[in-house]
Write an enzyme that holds these catalytic residues in place. Structure first.
Site, PDB file in Angstrom:
ATOM      1  N   HIS A  75      43.872-133.748   6.711  1.00 40.11           N
ATOM      2  CA  HIS A  75      43.741-132.307   6.485  1.00 40.11           C
ATOM      3  C   HIS A  75      42.504-131.720   7.173  1.00 40.11           C
ATOM      4  O   HIS A  75      41.599-132.435   7.606  1.00 40.11           O
ATOM      5  CB  HIS A  75      43.648-132.026   4.979  1.00 40.11           C
ATOM      6  CG  HIS A  75      42.454-132.667   4.323  1.00 40.11           C
ATOM      7  ND1 HIS A  75      41.173-132.141   4.413  1.00 40.11           N
ATOM      8  CD2 HIS A  75      42.335-133.801   3.588  1.00 40.11           C
ATOM      9  CE1 HIS A  75      40.323-132.902   3.750  1.00 40.11           C
ATOM     10  NE2 HIS A  75      41.006-133.925   3.252  1.00 40.11           N
ATOM     11  N   GLY A  76      42.452-130.386   7.252  1.00 44.07           N
ATOM     12  CA  GLY A  76      41.297-129.695   7.801  1.00 44.07           C
ATOM     13  C   GLY A  76      40.126-129.674   6.833  1.00 44.07           C
ATOM     14  O   GLY A  76      40.219-130.135   5.683  1.00 44.07           O
ATOM     15  N   ASN A  81      34.097-131.017   1.978  1.00 37.54           N
ATOM     16  CA  ASN A  81      33.780-131.631   3.270  1.00 37.54           C
ATOM     17  C   ASN A  81      32.583-130.911   3.876  1.00 37.54           C
ATOM     18  O   ASN A  81      31.629-131.537   4.357  1.00 37.54           O
ATOM     19  CB  ASN A  81      34.948-131.525   4.242  1.00 37.54           C
ATOM     20  CG  ASN A  81      36.136-132.376   3.870  1.00 37.54           C
ATOM     21  OD1 ASN A  81      37.271-131.912   3.917  1.00 37.54           O
ATOM     22  ND2 ASN A  81      35.912-133.627   3.502  1.00 37.54           N
ATOM     23  N   ARG A 126      44.312-128.767  -0.138  1.00 42.19           N
ATOM     24  CA  ARG A 126      43.757-128.860   1.213  1.00 42.19           C
ATOM     25  C   ARG A 126      44.739-129.544   2.166  1.00 42.19           C
ATOM     26  O   ARG A 126      44.809-129.214   3.340  1.00 42.19           O
ATOM     27  CB  ARG A 126      42.412-129.589   1.201  1.00 42.19           C
ATOM     28  CG  ARG A 126      42.418-131.018   0.645  1.00 42.19           C
ATOM     29  CD  ARG A 126      40.988-131.512   0.482  1.00 42.19           C
ATOM     30  NE  ARG A 126      40.865-132.887   0.011  1.00 42.19           N
ATOM     31  CZ  ARG A 126      40.854-133.251  -1.272  1.00 42.19           C
ATOM     32  NH1 ARG A 126      40.986-132.322  -2.222  1.00 42.19           N
ATOM     33  NH2 ARG A 126      40.703-134.517  -1.614  1.00 42.19           N
ATOM     34  N   GLU A 153      44.211-138.348  -2.210  1.00 44.88           N
ATOM     35  CA  GLU A 153      43.037-139.104  -1.775  1.00 44.88           C
ATOM     36  C   GLU A 153      42.700-140.175  -2.820  1.00 44.88           C
ATOM     37  O   GLU A 153      43.106-140.075  -3.986  1.00 44.88           O
ATOM     38  CB  GLU A 153      41.854-138.146  -1.592  1.00 44.88           C
ATOM     39  CG  GLU A 153      40.514-138.794  -1.254  1.00 44.88           C
ATOM     40  CD  GLU A 153      40.506-139.585   0.045  1.00 44.88           C
ATOM     41  OE1 GLU A 153      41.248-140.587   0.115  1.00 44.88           O
ATOM     42  OE2 GLU A 153      39.755-139.225   0.963  1.00 44.88           O
ATOM     43  N   HIS A 155      40.605-142.072  -5.592  1.00 46.78           N
ATOM     44  CA  HIS A 155      39.766-141.520  -6.656  1.00 46.78           C
ATOM     45  C   HIS A 155      38.363-142.123  -6.547  1.00 46.78           C
ATOM     46  O   HIS A 155      38.198-143.343  -6.600  1.00 46.78           O
ATOM     47  CB  HIS A 155      40.380-141.845  -8.018  1.00 46.78           C
ATOM     48  CG  HIS A 155      39.806-141.048  -9.153  1.00 46.78           C
ATOM     49  ND1 HIS A 155      38.470-141.049  -9.460  1.00 46.78           N
ATOM     50  CD2 HIS A 155      40.403-140.225 -10.044  1.00 46.78           C
ATOM     51  CE1 HIS A 155      38.255-140.260 -10.495  1.00 46.78           C
ATOM     52  NE2 HIS A 155      39.421-139.735 -10.870  1.00 46.78           N
ATOM     53  N   LYS A 164      26.914-136.823  -0.733  1.00 42.26           N
ATOM     54  CA  LYS A 164      27.004-138.170  -0.183  1.00 42.26           C
ATOM     55  C   LYS A 164      25.653-138.687   0.301  1.00 42.26           C
ATOM     56  O   LYS A 164      25.294-139.850   0.071  1.00 42.26           O
ATOM     57  CB  LYS A 164      28.022-138.202   0.958  1.00 42.26           C
ATOM     58  CG  LYS A 164      29.444-137.928   0.520  1.00 42.26           C
ATOM     59  CD  LYS A 164      30.386-137.846   1.714  1.00 42.26           C
ATOM     60  CE  LYS A 164      31.788-137.473   1.265  1.00 42.26           C
ATOM     61  NZ  LYS A 164      32.704-137.297   2.422  1.00 42.26           N
TER      62      LYS A 164
END
Length: 381
Positions: A75-76, A81, A126, A153, A155, A164
């Site tokens: 996905h974009g 993100n 998304r 996605e 988990h 992150k």
């Protein structure tokens, strides 16, 4: 060069800028050398020696003009993100830049001549919205789109919502890389009182017992394997051409199986956002080697073809690695002036957003912010 009805100036320097700073750099690189369809609706390129529907063989697939039978697409860009946060099953929306990434991925596929018979994606918006945008750009909104939680996605447990790079500073890059990329090292589990516990989301109300507390890639592959065997394989054996739009780790789990990548090596496999990865498969659904007989240069693992070239993908992956693990870099590589320059040029290249796209797949930024702030906070919301 004429691009979407406009004349471009110094394309080479802009291309270099995009290669360094954009997850959708491959589409930008591609369109500089392959003009996009014009606003007049120029038709998809068709070989002069081919017929869309042959009289001497039964119809099996709309894809008559390319040898590819399977395409993976991440996905974009989503809001998390952009903010460099662990996402997992949290339902973060695409950013405006993520919409552009998805649209350009669709243009890449349109220019390639690939046509799909069906598409598959997750339950997360998304990925769903990326699918919608891609099919709009390829003029294939009419095909069947299947959604499954098994394509969600992985988990990320209690890491969900955390930055992150801050987690890297706390636990070290090797441990975080193991959590993110290794075969069987799940992150710490999420408790049911976590603000982003998926059990509070209505879409999972009939499968609460299946919601994981955290997942390794091994766990993720166990659920994607069911989807692959029960849904994807039968369609491929019928001769259909399949598009799978998903998330980095659920795609990694399927690609790992398809390419027979060793569990100890898969830690080094990463995938960029919004760059189509196309495969030719044999009768046993095994990847047919690339024309040069080599594995891709971007990851070193794949027989699939990055539509547009390996070099640009390699640069994107290097940038993504720095965004997470290089604690000496304080700048957010997903934002900033150079990113804005890329976005302006992509809007220029593709043109204004079609009103149908806004009506069919868009959310206002205000609505998305409200959804993000209230999601997972209980019945009062």
């Amino acid at each position: 060069m004429i691009l979407a009805g406009r004349r471009l100036g110094s394309a080479p320097s802009l291309n270099r800028l995009a290669v360094q700073h954009c997850s959708a750099v491959l589409p930008l690189h591609y369109v500089y050398h392959n003009p996009l369809p014009t606003s007049s609706g120029a038709s998809r390129p068709i070989s002069s020696s081919s017929k869309l529907f042959s009289d001497d063989k039964p119809f099996t697939s709309l894809n008559q003009n390319t040898p590819f039978t399977l395409c993976f697409l991440r996905h974009g860009q989503s809001t998390w993100n952009r903010d460099n946060r662990f996402i997992g099953w949290t339902d973060t929306p695409l950013t405006a830049d993520g919409v552009l990434e998805a649209r350009v991925a669709g243009q890449i596929l349109y220019k390639s001549g690939l046509m799909f018979d069906e598409a598959h994606t997750s339950l997360l918006r998304r990925s769903i919205r990326t699918t919608n945008l891609v099919l709009m750009e390829t003029r294939q909104e009419y095909i069947q789109v299947n959604k499954s939680w098994r394509l969600n996605e992985r988990h990320y447990g209690s890491l969900v919502g955390q930055n992150k790079k801050e987690v890297v500073e706390q636990f070290g890059p090797e441990k975080v890389k193991s959590w993110r990329r290794s075969w069987d090292d799940p992150p710490p589990p999420m408790e049911s009182d976590h603000p982003y516990w998926p059990g509070k989301d209505m879409r999972y109300r009939n499968m609460l017992e299946k919601i994981p507390l955290a997942e390794s890639l091994k766990d993720t592959r166990a659920r994607t394997a069911v989807f692959w065997d029960e849904t994807v394989v039968p369609s491929l054996k019928e001769g259909k051409t399949i598009l799978i739009v998903g998330h980095e780790n659920n795609l990694r789990s399927m690609i790992m199986r398809l390419e027979n990548i060793d569990p100890k090596d898969v830690i080094n496999l990463s995938l960029p956002r919004a760059v189509p990865l196309a495969y030719k498969l044999d009768a046993d659904l095994k990847p047919i080697p690339r024309p040069d007989g080599k594995l891709d240069e971007a990851t070193g693992f794949l027989n699939g073809v990055w539509l547009g070239g390996d070099d640009a993908v390699k640069k994107v992956l290097e940038r993504d690695h720095k965004q997470v693990y290089d604690t000496s870099i304080t700048e957010n590589l997903e934002t900033g002036g150079k990113w804005t320059t890329w976005r302006n040029w992509m809007e220029f290249a593709i043109g204004e957003t079609d009103p149908n796209q806004s009506a069919n797949s868009a959310h206002s930024e205000e609505d998305d912010q409200i959804n993000d702030e209230t999601r997972g906070k209980g019945a009062d919301h």
